[in-house]
Design a protein around this motif. Structure first.
Motif, short mmCIF file in Angstrom:
data_model
loop_
_atom_site.label_atom_id
_atom_site.label_comp_id
_atom_site.label_asym_id
_atom_site.label_seq_id
_atom_site.Cartn_x
_atom_site.Cartn_y
_atom_site.Cartn_z
N ALA A 12 0.91 -1.38 0.20
CA ALA A 12 -0.11 0.25 0.54
C ALA A 12 1.05 1.00 -0.21
CB ALA A 12 -0.53 0.09 1.42
N SER A 13 2.16 1.23 0.72
CA SER A 13 2.64 2.67 0.60
C SER A 13 4.32 2.49 -0.87
CB SER A 13 3.53 2.24 2.27
OG SER A 13 4.52 0.84 2.58
N ARG A 14 3.81 1.22 -1.04
CA ARG A 14 5.45 0.56 -2.17
C ARG A 14 4.90 2.17 -2.63
NH1 ARG A 14 5.91 -5.03 -4.28
NH2 ARG A 14 8.67 -4.54 -4.16
N SER A 15 4.59 2.95 -3.34
CA SER A 15 4.39 4.24 -3.93
C SER A 15 5.65 5.06 -3.71
CB SER A 15 3.46 4.99 -4.77
OG SER A 15 3.08 5.17 -3.74
N CYS A 16 5.91 4.88 -2.22
CA CYS A 16 5.74 6.44 -1.37
C CYS A 16 7.92 5.81 -1.34
CB CYS A 16 5.76 6.20 0.45
SG CYS A 16 3.82 6.89 -0.17
N ALA A 17 8.33 5.27 -1.70
CA ALA A 17 9.57 4.93 -1.23
C ALA A 17 10.29 4.98 -0.02
CB ALA A 17 10.42 4.78 -2.62
N ILE A 18 9.61 4.43 0.53
CA ILE A 18 9.76 4.80 2.60
C ILE A 18 11.10 3.64 2.50
CG2 ILE A 18 9.77 4.48 4.71
CD1 ILE A 18 6.37 3.96 3.53
N GLU A 19 12.23 5.12 2.43
CA GLU A 19 13.73 4.09 2.98
C GLU A 19 13.86 4.49 5.11
OE1 GLU A 19 16.57 7.03 0.94
OE2 GLU A 19 15.86 5.14 -0.57
N ARG A 20 12.72 5.32 5.71
CA ARG A 20 13.39 5.42 7.03
C ARG A 20 12.05 5.55 7.66
NH1 ARG A 20 17.78 6.71 9.73
NH2 ARG A 20 17.94 7.22 11.87
N HIS A 21 11.74 4.87 8.30
CA HIS A 21 10.96 4.57 9.02
C HIS A 21 11.38 5.69 11.15
CE1 HIS A 21 5.97 4.03 10.95
NE2 HIS A 21 7.21 3.14 11.96
N LEU A 22 10.48 5.91 11.69
CA LEU A 22 10.31 6.70 12.74
C LEU A 22 9.08 5.82 13.44
CD1 LEU A 22 11.19 8.19 15.10
CD2 LEU A 22 10.38 9.45 14.53
N CYS A 23 9.88 5.34 15.24
CA CYS A 23 8.63 4.24 15.30
C CYS A 23 8.21 5.96 16.87
CB CYS A 23 9.12 3.44 16.25
SG CYS A 23 9.38 1.90 15.72
N VAL A 24 6.88 6.39 16.62
CA VAL A 24 6.23 6.78 17.49
C VAL A 24 4.99 5.86 18.46
CG1 VAL A 24 5.05 9.16 17.82
CG2 VAL A 24 6.46 8.42 15.68
N LEU A 25 4.64 5.53 18.60
CA LEU A 25 3.71 4.42 19.23
C LEU A 25 4.81 3.77 19.99
CD1 LEU A 25 0.80 4.44 17.04
CD2 LEU A 25 1.36 6.18 18.31
#
Length: 488
Positions: free
Chosen positions: A170-183
């Motif tokens: 679902a998020s592949r088009s955003c090319a996410i390379e870094r996720h910040l865990c907030v919760l």
């Protein structure tokens, strides 16, 4: 361990990433190769120690992620222990799940529960006759306490990986390379969407202790500290609860700067105002509302860059089927729990979510809860009858109604037992009850009712049950004014 291949899918994806950055906590950085090596070492320690059911009672950080993955690799049952639970609720989790191993920095507070420290933060105890779990259970996640005793949801690896895989697509088009865990990672949403999904996709996961993020308890949030973290981390993706999004949007409207790196801000865990999403849109924030529940291994529906409609929670993800029952109930099939801990598994493939809704062009629109339970703006489930029952046990309080749906704080309307009772006496009674409640269920503000709740004024049924919709209509304005005054 669930259906064959479910767990291996994650670890095979991680092995393919080699020296790419996998996990970071401050200056500590682990590549995918290094992370897998650490996971293997910890998995062997758990096996050698004879562990069967492992609870993780750590703050967000690399250690939490490694122990969770180690339990998964070793085929053990992992039980995340939420830090926002009360001490009594945490004890209930440990006992009801039959936890024999506790991963914790300091186990002294759990010594009364029988845990003795071995080495490296592993505390163990002997458990006689733990409850039998549904076959394939590798995680028991507990609801945030819709009643006094949270319920354990038993999940296999296949359900968790199905959700993680759908979220990656679902998020592949955003090319996410870094996720910040907030919760907190002890919440299933961040565990699956914030840890497993990035690792499946080859992204890096930035893990920061909750206090450093700006979160404290279930309701405390230091937005300035959070903004500073965003600038240091430069993440591509975040997961926020509605109240956190509200505070972030308000800060940006006042001139706060956000990193240009943000590409996907998921928001869920409670009702999100369309007006708030429109404000986020006006600021250019990439916010996407979703919907899920622990019983379905977290996310079920999600708006995406390609398919988005404000006022809805998005379309069902590929792993899930969603339909509307004859009474408007949202029913879900697909990745789902094996059953509640200690209860027989459901015979029907379709799970009643407890929510009401309808579809608009395949986008799900939610109307509210089918029962009295409400969800706070911080994503915590609260059964008001639980708190109300505690309040009316106090001598000064004759009747009580608790409201907190989509609010940052719970507000009670109280009927005193006599006209001569002072505000100080009511406040003392509320304080007594609050001491025994987890912070997300406490009475944060209260109002004195202008008259008792009765059938004559339409605020109660003839047998004394509260008419909640009528009470909300009657006191909505006063509640809004109290919440507004508290935030100024």
């Amino acid at each position: 361990m669930g259906r064959p291949g479910a767990t291996e899918m994650l670890f095979a994806a991680m092995r393919a990433q080699g020296e790419r950055l996998a996990l970071q906590q401050g200056d500590l950085r682990l590549s995918y190769r290094e992370a897998l090596h650490e996971v293997a070492l910890r998995a062997e320690r758990l096996r050698s120690a004879g562990c069967r059911r492992v609870a993780i009672a750590l703050d967000n950080g690399i250690d939490w992620a490694l122990w969770d993955l180690a339990a998964l690799q070793a085929g053990l049952v992992c039980v995340p222990l939420p830090g926002f639970f009360s001490a009594a609720q945490q004890a209930h989790v440990l006992d009801s799940a039959g936890v024999d191993t506790l991963i914790i920095d300091d186990s002294t507070c759990f010594r009364p529960a029988g845990f003795g420290v071995t080495e490296g933060g592993i505390a163990q105890r002997h458990v006689d006759h733990p409850l039998t779990l549904p076959a394939g259970t590798v995680k028991i996640t507990y609801t945030s306490g819709s009643t006094g005793q949270p319920k354990g949801v038993c999940l296999d690896a296949a359900a968790q990986m199905a959700v993680a895989g759908s979220l990656w697509q679902a998020s592949r088009s955003c090319a996410i390379e870094r996720h910040l865990c907030v919760l907190p990672l002890a919440t299933l949403l961040e565990n699956i969407a914030g840890l497993y999904t990035p690792l499946l996709s080859g992204a890096a996961v930035d893990l920061i202790p909750m206090a450093d993020i700006g979160l404290s308890g279930a309701t405390g949030f230091d937005v300035q500290r959070f903004l500073a973290v965003l600038q240091r981390s430069q993440p591509n993706s975040l997961i926020l609860l509605p109240q956190l999004l509200l505070m972030l949007v308000a800060a940006v409207e006042r001139g706060a700067a956000l990193p240009a790196s943000l590409r996907f801000i998921a928001v869920g865990g409670g009702r999100v105002s369309p007006g708030l999403l429109q404000r986020a849109d006006a600021l250019g924030l990439p916010v996407f509302e979703g919907y899920g529940l622990s019983e379905c291994a977290s996310v079920v529906c999600l708006n995406t860059p390609e398919q988005r409609r404000i006022g809805t929670v998005g379309r069902p993800l590929p792993h899930a089927d969603v339909r509307i029952g004859p009474g408007g109930e949202v029913l879900v099939r697909g990745a789902r729990m094996l059953g509640y801990l200690g209860e027989a598994g459901a015979a029907d493939d379709w799970l009643d979510s407890g929510d009401l809704g309808h579809f608009e062009d395949d986008f799900l629109v939610l109307h509210g809860r089918s029962k009295h339970q409400f969800v706070t703006a911080y994503g915590r489930n609260v059964n008001p009858e639980w708190v109300e029952a505690e309040l009316v046990q106090q001598l000064p309080i004759a009747q009580a109604w608790l409201h907190g749906e989509a609010l940052p704080a719970n507000v009670a309307v109280l009927v005193p037992r006599g006209p001569g009772l002072s505000d100080d006496m009511l406040a003392a009674a509320v304080a007594t009850v609050n001491r025994e409640l987890p912070d997300y269920a406490r009475v944060h503000h209260w109002l004195r009712a202008d008259e008792p709740f009765s059938a004559a004024n339409g605020l109660a049924t003839p047998n004394g049950r509260l008419r909640r919709a009528a009470l909300l209509d009657r006191y909505r304005g006063a509640i809004d004014r109290r919440i507004t005054a508290a935030t100024l």
